[in-house]
Design an enzyme around this catalytic site. Structure first.
Site, PDB file in Angstrom:
ATOM      1  N   PHE A 202     -19.251  22.629  -4.287  1.00 33.42           N
ATOM      2  CA  PHE A 202     -19.858  21.160  -3.865  1.00 33.42           C
ATOM      3  C   PHE A 202     -18.931  20.003  -4.486  1.00 33.42           C
ATOM      4  CE2 PHE A 202     -23.343  24.263  -4.238  1.00 33.42           C
ATOM      5  CZ  PHE A 202     -23.394  24.401  -2.912  1.00 33.42           C
ATOM      6  N   ARG A 203     -17.542  20.286  -4.915  1.00 30.42           N
ATOM      7  CA  ARG A 203     -16.521  19.105  -5.262  1.00 30.42           C
ATOM      8  C   ARG A 203     -16.799  18.861  -6.775  1.00 30.42           C
ATOM      9  NH1 ARG A 203     -14.177  21.383  -1.416  1.00 30.42           N
ATOM     10  NH2 ARG A 203     -13.846  20.224   0.401  1.00 30.42           N
ATOM     11  N   LEU A 204     -17.421  19.350  -7.375  1.00 29.61           N
ATOM     12  CA  LEU A 204     -18.142  19.256  -8.732  1.00 29.61           C
ATOM     13  C   LEU A 204     -17.079  19.823 -10.026  1.00 29.61           C
ATOM     14  CD1 LEU A 204     -21.822  19.383  -8.432  1.00 29.61           C
ATOM     15  CD2 LEU A 204     -20.423  17.331  -8.361  1.00 29.61           C
TER      16      LEU A 204
END
Length: 224
Positions: A202-204
């Site tokens: 999730f782009r973390l």
């Protein structure tokens, strides 16, 4: 004109189905305990050699020319140690001209199979003649002849003109060794900063930057 098909961001299910192996490999928190970047880079490069389909040592080399315009191309890393990251080419090429005008560069390694990348920035200096000679001698004979035949980055009339140049140099060196042309050399990027990036769901993502501090390094964990 048909619009290009841009892949959408992965869904939760796609992360679970397709990213599992890479995400498992990128969950090790011990990378943030490393005191310096070169050893970590060597470990990541070794991982990439086992997973990339070819040229795990490929890197983007970004330079700035005499007019201040940036440029970038893919080259191959040929050595890495505490002094820096070394690559070789023709000093009369576009990259050679740019490095003569502005002797600094940025490097980018992107390993899609691992969902990792490494960014390097720093000043650039030519390697010594003995080091350039030693690496040139390790290349395939045909590659050494090609270094003599090619006026790299200059206009070329045709493929046939290149083949004639290769045939001419092959005949010239038929009875002996192929020495290094004076215009063919290497450069070493002495890193002032090295940033490690790895994909997380999730782009973390994880980001870890090392910055040169005298004879040692400082390190900073960055927001994704």
């Amino acid at each position: 004109m048909t619009a290009p098909v841009i892949p959408p961001s992965p869904t939760r299910e796609e992360y679970a189905e397709h990213y599992a192996a890479a995400l498992a490999a990128n969950g090790d928190e011990t990378i943030f305990d490393r005191p310096e970047p070169i050893g970590l880079f060597v470990d990541w490069l070794a991982d990439a050699r086992g997973t990339e389909p070819n040229d795990a040592n490929a890197m983007t080399l970004a330079t700035v020319d005499a007019a201040g315009l940036p440029d970038a191309r893919i080259v191959l890393l040929k050595d890495v140690d505490a002094q820096g990251f070394t690559f070789y080419s023709n000093r009369e090429s576009a990259k050679g001209d740019a490095l003569a005008a502005h002797p600094s560069a940025a490097l980018l390694f992107h390993w899609k199979s691992l969902r990792r990348q490494v960014r390097v920035r720093g000043p650039v200096e030519p390697v010594g003649e003995a080091e350039a000679d030693a690496y040139f001698a390790s290349r395939a004979r045909e590659s050494r002849i090609g270094a003599w035949a090619s006026d790299q980055s200059r206009p070329l009339d045709s493929r046939e003109a290149l083949e004639r140049a290769v045939a001419r140099e092959t005949a010239r060196f038929a009875d002996g060794d192929v020495p290094r042309p004076e215009r063919w050399t290497g450069w070493r990027v002495a890193p002032e900063s090295v940033e490690f990036w790895r994909d997380r769901p999730f782009r973390l993502h994880d980001r870890l930057r090392f910055d040169r501090a005298g004879s040692g390094w400082t390190k900073t964990r960055l927001w994704p």
